[in-house]
Design an enzyme around this catalytic site. Structure first.
Site, PDB file in Angstrom:
ATOM      1  N   TYR A 140       0.818  -1.220   0.000  1.00 18.46           N
ATOM      2  CA  TYR A 140       0.000   0.000   0.000  1.00 18.46           C
ATOM      3  C   TYR A 140       0.851   1.268   0.000  1.00 18.46           C
ATOM      4  CZ  TYR A 140      -4.024  -2.993   1.027  1.00 18.46           C
ATOM      5  OH  TYR A 140      -4.993  -3.953   0.973  1.00 18.46           O
ATOM      6  N   LYS A 190       3.320 -15.791   1.732  1.00 18.02           N
ATOM      7  CA  LYS A 190       3.237 -16.437   0.409  1.00 18.02           C
ATOM      8  C   LYS A 190       4.676 -16.717  -0.030  1.00 18.02           C
ATOM      9  CE  LYS A 190       0.863 -17.745  -3.228  1.00 18.02           C
ATOM     10  NZ  LYS A 190       0.033 -18.958  -3.212  1.00 18.02           N
ATOM     11  N   ASP A 222      -3.092 -18.548   0.972  1.00 13.71           N
ATOM     12  CA  ASP A 222      -4.241 -19.147   0.282  1.00 13.71           C
ATOM     13  C   ASP A 222      -4.880 -20.244   1.135  1.00 13.71           C
ATOM     14  OD1 ASP A 222      -1.769 -20.226  -0.165  1.00 13.71           O
ATOM     15  OD2 ASP A 222      -2.103 -20.778  -2.245  1.00 13.71           O
ATOM     16  N   ASP A 246      -5.251  -7.169   5.516  1.00  7.04           N
ATOM     17  CA  ASP A 246      -6.465  -6.438   5.142  1.00  7.04           C
ATOM     18  C   ASP A 246      -7.555  -7.427   4.763  1.00  7.04           C
ATOM     19  OD1 ASP A 246      -8.204  -4.479   4.402  1.00  7.04           O
ATOM     20  OD2 ASP A 246      -7.032  -3.724   2.711  1.00  7.04           O
ATOM     21  N   ASP A 250     -10.906  -9.049   7.347  1.00 10.78           N
ATOM     22  CA  ASP A 250     -12.323  -8.931   6.967  1.00 10.78           C
ATOM     23  C   ASP A 250     -12.983 -10.308   6.950  1.00 10.78           C
ATOM     24  OD1 ASP A 250     -12.252  -6.206   6.741  1.00 10.78           O
ATOM     25  OD2 ASP A 250     -13.191  -6.159   4.756  1.00 10.78           O
TER      26      ASP A 250
END
Ligand code: NAD
Length: 359
Positions: A140, A190, A222, A246, A250
């Site tokens: 970001y 990852k 994943d 992020d 959620d």
């Protein structure tokens, strides 16, 4: 004197922040904590009034405070604006300016709400996890970023970059948090594809050596997305970078049934903590007294714990929320097919205040 900056923001932000402030004042009074309030604009409200999603003056005030209590930002009115002047930019800026590198998002299943989750009760009952997300680095913020056009073809890029110091400090927050909980950290990455994740694995392992009482495991992002749906009870503290955090926070939030229940804390090295509900500005119900204020109120509990070192006040607020729910009171988002008549935002605030004074 503890100065608190209120940034109600947009949509339902002002509605839920108003209830959270009432609970903050009442609990502070009970536990003899002196508070002083400042109020400022952020997001769309700040764009309308000041032409920027977060003014320098508000940043300066925030720096002088012990804590910032925020509502939410954004809404359709500002959706057409460019990325650099949108309401969300105010949020990114205040996190960056205050050096808030650690975002703590607890997801806890309140027993009275087990039926509100989209998953089976036996999968979510007892769920109690904490996502520790790195907040000021990664993709970001990484450079280079932006759009370009080469030989008539549009192209865009962002950069995922972390240095070891950034990974060390967020890992320490995760291990310290695990010590106060069940003593387990799951690092999400990852590393089978990304160099930056390989560095995370290496550095998290090094930090783990200082915390021999905490168990560390690693999980690919994943498969983590899948495991959170299949077996969320097995996780205690989850630590990860900005992008993965992020998305996963959620997902974890949804497990508990409603976005309207989830608080968050953002902490840094500067000493100012930022507390806000996980949900957005909910333009679809804004101004209708339908918002669930409990995420904002539970953010107040986190503020007591992390910024005012007032664990008893934090527990009192959490207990008052649990008591309100146990008695069957529900805002619209929690009603589902129970047939319960929902209470409004203001009334839920009144009920929590009553429970607080009874305890
Ligand atoms: P949202 O969280 O605002 O709403 C999603 C759904 O959940 C809506 O149906 C809404 O009514 C409901 N909801 C959310 N909070 C609730 C509450 N407290 N009580 C009852 N119902 C609630 O997400 P969205 O619709 O994707 O985004 C709306 C706006 O909020 C956008 O402009 C987005 O950019 C912004 N946003 C801001 C933040 C933030 O300020 N931290 C976070 C997410 C989204």
């Amino acid at each position: 004197m503890n100065r608190i900056l209120l940034l109600p923001g947009d949509g339902i932000g002002p509605e839920v922040t108003r209830e959270a402030r009432r609970v903050l004042e009442a609990a502070a009074g009970r536990f003899d904590l002196k508070l002083e309030f400042e109020e400022g604009l952020i997001g769309g409200a700040a764009i309308d009034a000041e032409g920027t999603p977060l003014s320098d003056a508000v940043v300066e005030t925030a720096r002088q405070c012990r804590a910032v209590l925020m509502g939410a930002v954004g809404g359709p009115k500002w959706d057409a604006l460019g990325v650099d002047v949108r309401p969300e930019k105010g949020l990114l800026r205040i996190r960056k300016e205050l050096g808030l590198f650690a975002n703590l998002r607890p997801a806890r299943m309140v027993p009275a709400l087990v039926g509100a989750s989209s998953l089976k009760p036996e999968v979510v009952a007892g769920l109690d996890l904490l996502v520790v997300r790195e907040l000021t680095g990664g993709i970001y913020f990484g450079e280079p970023r932006g759009r370009s056009e080469v030989a008539g073809r549009r192209s865009a890029c962002n950069t995922m970059v972390y240095d070891e110091d950034e990974i060390v400090r967020i890992s320490k927050v995760a291990f310290e948090s695990a010590r106060k909980r069940r003593g387990e950290v799951t690092h999400v990455h990852k590393a089978n594809v990304l160099d930056v994740s390989q560095l995370w694995v290496e550095v998290v392992e090094e930090v783990a050596k200082e915390y021999s009482d905490v168990t560390l495991s690693h999980q690919l992002v994943d498969s983590m997305a899948m495991l959170l749906l299949r077996d969320p009870q097995r996780f205690d503290v989850i630590v990860t970078g900005n992008l993965f955090g992020d998305i996963l926070s959620d997902e974890a939030a949804e497990l508990t049934g409603s976005l309207g229940m989830l608080p968050s804390a953002s902490l840094g090295e500067g000493g100012v903590g930022l507390y806000e509900p996980v949900h957005g500005s909910a333009p679809d119900i804004a101004g209708e007294d339908k918002a669930n204020p409990l995420a904002a109120i539970l953010s107040v509990a986190m503020l007591f714990e992390h910024s005012l070192d007032a664990v008893a006040a934090a527990a009192a607020v959490q207990d008052a929320v649990a008591a309100a729910l146990a008695e069957g009171h529900r805002t619209g988002d929690l009603v589902g097919d129970t047939g319960v008549t929902p209470v409004g935002c203001r009334e839920m605030g009144d009920i929590v205040l009553a429970k607080l004074s009874e305890s």
